[in-house]
Design a protein around this motif. Structure first.
Motif, PDB file in Angstrom:
ATOM      1  N   PRO A 264     -44.293 -69.897  12.299  1.00  0.00           N
ATOM      2  CA  PRO A 264     -44.370 -68.432  12.273  1.00  0.00           C
ATOM      3  C   PRO A 264     -43.418 -67.804  11.252  1.00  0.00           C
ATOM      4  O   PRO A 264     -43.550 -66.628  10.926  1.00  0.00           O
ATOM      5  CB  PRO A 264     -43.969 -68.038  13.696  1.00  0.00           C
ATOM      6  CG  PRO A 264     -43.122 -69.174  14.175  1.00  0.00           C
ATOM      7  CD  PRO A 264     -43.678 -70.395  13.527  1.00  0.00           C
ATOM      8  N   SER A 265     -42.510 -68.602  10.717  1.00  0.00           N
ATOM      9  CA  SER A 265     -41.534 -68.074   9.774  1.00  0.00           C
ATOM     10  C   SER A 265     -41.995 -68.190   8.320  1.00  0.00           C
ATOM     11  O   SER A 265     -41.896 -67.233   7.552  1.00  0.00           O
ATOM     12  CB  SER A 265     -40.194 -68.794   9.946  1.00  0.00           C
ATOM     13  OG  SER A 265     -39.241 -68.318   9.016  1.00  0.00           O
ATOM     14  N   CYS A 266     -42.532 -69.391   7.951  1.00  0.00           N
ATOM     15  CA  CYS A 266     -42.885 -69.595   6.542  1.00  0.00           C
ATOM     16  C   CYS A 266     -44.322 -70.029   6.313  1.00  0.00           C
ATOM     17  O   CYS A 266     -44.767 -70.119   5.168  1.00  0.00           O
ATOM     18  CB  CYS A 266     -41.939 -70.606   5.896  1.00  0.00           C
ATOM     19  SG  CYS A 266     -42.143 -72.305   6.511  1.00  0.00           S
ATOM     20  N   GLY A 267     -45.058 -70.357   7.380  1.00  0.00           N
ATOM     21  CA  GLY A 267     -46.463 -70.723   7.230  1.00  0.00           C
ATOM     22  C   GLY A 267     -46.715 -72.208   7.011  1.00  0.00           C
ATOM     23  O   GLY A 267     -47.867 -72.634   6.940  1.00  0.00           O
ATOM     24  N   ALA A 268     -45.666 -73.014   6.888  1.00  0.00           N
ATOM     25  CA  ALA A 268     -45.851 -74.463   6.754  1.00  0.00           C
ATOM     26  C   ALA A 268     -46.241 -75.043   8.109  1.00  0.00           C
ATOM     27  O   ALA A 268     -46.286 -74.339   9.123  1.00  0.00           O
ATOM     28  CB  ALA A 268     -44.572 -75.103   6.236  1.00  0.00           C
ATOM     29  N   ASP A 269     -46.544 -76.334   8.142  1.00  0.00           N
ATOM     30  CA  ASP A 269     -46.938 -76.932   9.420  1.00  0.00           C
ATOM     31  C   ASP A 269     -45.714 -77.353  10.229  1.00  0.00           C
ATOM     32  O   ASP A 269     -44.683 -77.727   9.681  1.00  0.00           O
ATOM     33  CB  ASP A 269     -47.887 -78.118   9.199  1.00  0.00           C
ATOM     34  CG  ASP A 269     -47.270 -79.209   8.342  1.00  0.00           C
ATOM     35  OD1 ASP A 269     -46.351 -78.896   7.570  1.00  0.00           O
ATOM     36  OD2 ASP A 269     -47.705 -80.367   8.441  1.00  0.00           O
ATOM     37  N   LEU A 270     -45.877 -77.260  11.549  1.00  0.00           N
ATOM     38  CA  LEU A 270     -44.834 -77.687  12.475  1.00  0.00           C
ATOM     39  C   LEU A 270     -45.118 -79.115  12.927  1.00  0.00           C
ATOM     40  O   LEU A 270     -46.272 -79.491  13.134  1.00  0.00           O
ATOM     41  CB  LEU A 270     -44.797 -76.768  13.696  1.00  0.00           C
ATOM     42  CG  LEU A 270     -44.393 -75.308  13.465  1.00  0.00           C
ATOM     43  CD1 LEU A 270     -44.532 -74.526  14.768  1.00  0.00           C
ATOM     44  CD2 LEU A 270     -42.972 -75.215  12.938  1.00  0.00           C
ATOM     45  N   ARG A 271     -44.051 -79.897  13.105  1.00  0.00           N
ATOM     46  CA  ARG A 271     -44.203 -81.271  13.570  1.00  0.00           C
ATOM     47  C   ARG A 271     -43.312 -81.489  14.778  1.00  0.00           C
ATOM     48  O   ARG A 271     -42.240 -80.899  14.888  1.00  0.00           O
ATOM     49  CB  ARG A 271     -43.868 -82.265  12.455  1.00  0.00           C
ATOM     50  CG  ARG A 271     -44.728 -82.040  11.221  1.00  0.00           C
ATOM     51  CD  ARG A 271     -44.552 -83.111  10.185  1.00  0.00           C
ATOM     52  NE  ARG A 271     -45.327 -82.825   8.988  1.00  0.00           N
ATOM     53  CZ  ARG A 271     -45.527 -83.672   7.993  1.00  0.00           C
ATOM     54  NH1 ARG A 271     -44.975 -84.887   8.045  1.00  0.00           N
ATOM     55  NH2 ARG A 271     -46.255 -83.333   6.948  1.00  0.00           N
ATOM     56  N   CYS A 272     -43.775 -82.364  15.660  1.00  0.00           N
ATOM     57  CA  CYS A 272     -43.061 -82.595  16.910  1.00  0.00           C
ATOM     58  C   CYS A 272     -42.157 -83.816  16.795  1.00  0.00           C
ATOM     59  O   CYS A 272     -42.558 -84.860  16.272  1.00  0.00           O
ATOM     60  CB  CYS A 272     -44.061 -82.797  18.050  1.00  0.00           C
ATOM     61  SG  CYS A 272     -43.276 -82.869  19.676  1.00  0.00           S
TER      62      CYS A 272
ATOM     63  N   CYS B 119     -39.281 -85.477  19.613  1.00  0.00           N
ATOM     64  CA  CYS B 119     -38.483 -85.401  20.840  1.00  0.00           C
ATOM     65  C   CYS B 119     -38.630 -84.053  21.543  1.00  0.00           C
ATOM     66  O   CYS B 119     -37.639 -83.340  21.775  1.00  0.00           O
ATOM     67  CB  CYS B 119     -37.022 -85.711  20.548  1.00  0.00           C
ATOM     68  SG  CYS B 119     -36.753 -87.399  19.956  1.00  0.00           S
ATOM     69  N   GLU B 120     -39.885 -83.695  21.839  1.00  0.00           N
ATOM     70  CA  GLU B 120     -40.213 -82.495  22.608  1.00  0.00           C
ATOM     71  C   GLU B 120     -39.771 -81.205  21.921  1.00  0.00           C
ATOM     72  O   GLU B 120     -39.501 -80.201  22.573  1.00  0.00           O
ATOM     73  CB  GLU B 120     -39.613 -82.577  24.021  1.00  0.00           C
ATOM     74  CG  GLU B 120     -40.047 -83.800  24.799  1.00  0.00           C
ATOM     75  CD  GLU B 120     -39.432 -83.864  26.179  1.00  0.00           C
ATOM     76  OE1 GLU B 120     -39.193 -82.800  26.769  1.00  0.00           O
ATOM     77  OE2 GLU B 120     -39.181 -84.985  26.666  1.00  0.00           O
ATOM     78  N   LYS B 121     -39.698 -81.241  20.598  1.00  0.00           N
ATOM     79  CA  LYS B 121     -39.307 -80.048  19.849  1.00  0.00           C
ATOM     80  C   LYS B 121     -40.159 -79.935  18.590  1.00  0.00           C
ATOM     81  O   LYS B 121     -40.307 -80.902  17.842  1.00  0.00           O
ATOM     82  CB  LYS B 121     -37.821 -80.134  19.484  1.00  0.00           C
ATOM     83  CG  LYS B 121     -37.286 -78.919  18.760  1.00  0.00           C
ATOM     84  CD  LYS B 121     -35.773 -79.032  18.573  1.00  0.00           C
ATOM     85  CE  LYS B 121     -35.429 -80.217  17.707  1.00  0.00           C
ATOM     86  NZ  LYS B 121     -33.963 -80.329  17.463  1.00  0.00           N
ATOM     87  N   LEU B 122     -40.757 -78.756  18.366  1.00  0.00           N
ATOM     88  CA  LEU B 122     -41.502 -78.497  17.138  1.00  0.00           C
ATOM     89  C   LEU B 122     -40.543 -77.947  16.090  1.00  0.00           C
ATOM     90  O   LEU B 122     -39.735 -77.073  16.382  1.00  0.00           O
ATOM     91  CB  LEU B 122     -42.627 -77.483  17.389  1.00  0.00           C
ATOM     92  CG  LEU B 122     -43.759 -77.921  18.317  1.00  0.00           C
ATOM     93  CD1 LEU B 122     -44.699 -76.753  18.591  1.00  0.00           C
ATOM     94  CD2 LEU B 122     -44.520 -79.092  17.722  1.00  0.00           C
ATOM     95  N   SER B 123     -40.641 -78.477  14.886  1.00  0.00           N
ATOM     96  CA  SER B 123     -39.733 -78.016  13.839  1.00  0.00           C
ATOM     97  C   SER B 123     -40.441 -77.936  12.499  1.00  0.00           C
ATOM     98  O   SER B 123     -41.420 -78.643  12.250  1.00  0.00           O
ATOM     99  CB  SER B 123     -38.512 -78.939  13.738  1.00  0.00           C
ATOM    100  OG  SER B 123     -38.918 -80.254  13.427  1.00  0.00           O
ATOM    101  N   CYS B 124     -39.940 -77.079  11.646  1.00  0.00           N
ATOM    102  CA  CYS B 124     -40.463 -76.904  10.294  1.00  0.00           C
ATOM    103  C   CYS B 124     -39.468 -77.536   9.318  1.00  0.00           C
ATOM    104  O   CYS B 124     -38.274 -77.206   9.332  1.00  0.00           O
ATOM    105  CB  CYS B 124     -40.642 -75.423   9.978  1.00  0.00           C
ATOM    106  SG  CYS B 124     -41.166 -75.107   8.269  1.00  0.00           S
TER     107      CYS B 124
END
Length: 347
Positions: free
Chosen positions: A11-19, A21-26
């Motif tokens: 939602p910040s830069c439009g790139a894809d998020l990856r999971c 350890c139970e956390k999505l990050s860009c």
């Protein structure tokens, strides 16, 4: 088969998020989002025949527009590496998964420690493994079975007894006890119950998955957000084949139970016939890191349990190291025998 895919957008830069350890990050802007997983123990159903679909999935990348074939549910676009999430196509879908609790950095450290600890591995193999591909996270399919087994057997029970014999030791007579065995016929039926028998559901990694143990109490429901950026496979070993493999894996436990039932000091099993019944099956996804090393034209695969950190894999041997080790052991034994002879133990 054309599959509709999606990607999780930052939602910040439009790139894809990856999971991880139970956390999505860009990876671009550092945005993070926690994934809330719901506990969901494996759901068992009576065993029935379900076979994998053989047709490949056709994916169309949302980011670059490329099309490609894959057998994965979630994967990275081979052209732009966008994390894509597709669909499960087999008739039976996983009810639960075990999330990654170990990050890739720690898994890589475990691989490094494991490879450096290998006895008789070639020095070049140990030094050069870092030049190869990065460690990759996977969700692999795992079959689980519960079943009862009733086994009819025939065998023999051995009971030890001893007789006194005269032996000459260093030229002097001595009384020694020699063991003998009396054998008696034995037969009977043993009943056993087995739970959570695991069978790898993906052919490439099935033998390695049998060596890894997972804590099923940490199972969660399958939230597709958890699959983003993690190569996710469906089973390509059907339930019929998996059931046979589960039966085969139980024979050592069945034989142990038979020997215990025979009793005595020693046992011989002549024949046994197991009957499997009340069979149930489940299908889950388990977290694995995969790392491969190509050395002298052969690929060596390593797998890290994404939950416990245990490492299994193939290895290379240095026959020169083995030769000199055997030579050292033989020399050591020769030295010990020489000293014992000088001390008069063989006179």
């Amino acid at each position: 088969m054309k599959i509709k895919v999606k990607k999780l957008v930052c939602p910040s830069c439009g790139a894809d998020l990856r999971c991880e350890c139970e956390k999505l990050s860009c990876a671009y802007c550092g945005y993070e989002e926690q994934v809330s997983l719901q506990p969901a123990m494996p759901r068992y159903v009576p065993v029935y025949q379900v076979e994998p679909k053989s047709e490949a999935k056709e994916y169309h990348c949302i980011s670059c527009g490329a099309s490609f074939s894959t057998d994965s549910v979630a994967t990275l676009c081979p052209y732009c590496e966008t994390a894509l999430i597709g669909e499960f196509i087999n008739a039976l879908q996983p009810y639960s998964l075990i999330p990654f609790t170990m990050c890739a950095k720690e898994a890589k450290r475990r691989i490094k420690k494991h490879i450096r600890s290998l006895w008789f591995a070639p020095d070049d193999f140990i030094k050069d493994y870092r030049k190869h591909k990065e460690i990759q996270p996977y969700y692999y399919p795992l079959w689980l079975f519960n079943m009862d087994v009733s086994t009819e057997y025939k065998g023999r029970r051995g009971e030890y007894y001893y007789i006194t014999k005269t032996r000459y030791i260093n030229g002097k007579p001595a009384q020694v006890q020699e063991r003998r065995t009396r054998w008696y016929p034995a037969s009977g039926i043993v009943n056993q119950q087995f739970y959570n028998i695991s069978v790898g559901g993906y052919k490439f990694a099935s033998s390695m998955l049998r060596e890894l143990q997972f804590d099923l109490t940490s199972c969660s429901s399958v939230d597709k957000k958890c699959l983003s950026g993690i190569e996710t496979k469906e089973f390509d070993i059907g339930s019929k084949e998996a059931t046979i493999l589960a039966h085969t894996s139980l024979h050592s436990a069945i034989r142990r139970a038979i020997k215990q039932d025979i009793g005595g000091d020693t046992q011989q099993i002549i024949s046994y016939t197991p009957h499997f019944y009340n069979e149930e099956m489940s299908y889950i996804l388990v977290p694995i890191y995969h790392f491969s090393v190509k050395f002298k034209g052969k690929e060596y695969n390593y797998f890290v349990n994404g939950q416990s950190g245990d490492v299994v894999g193939e290895r290379s041997y240095s026959w020169i190291k083995i030769f000199f080790f055997v030579l050292f052991v033989l020399s050591l034994m020769g030295g010990v025998l020489y000293i014992l002879e000088r001390l008069g133990y063989f006179s």
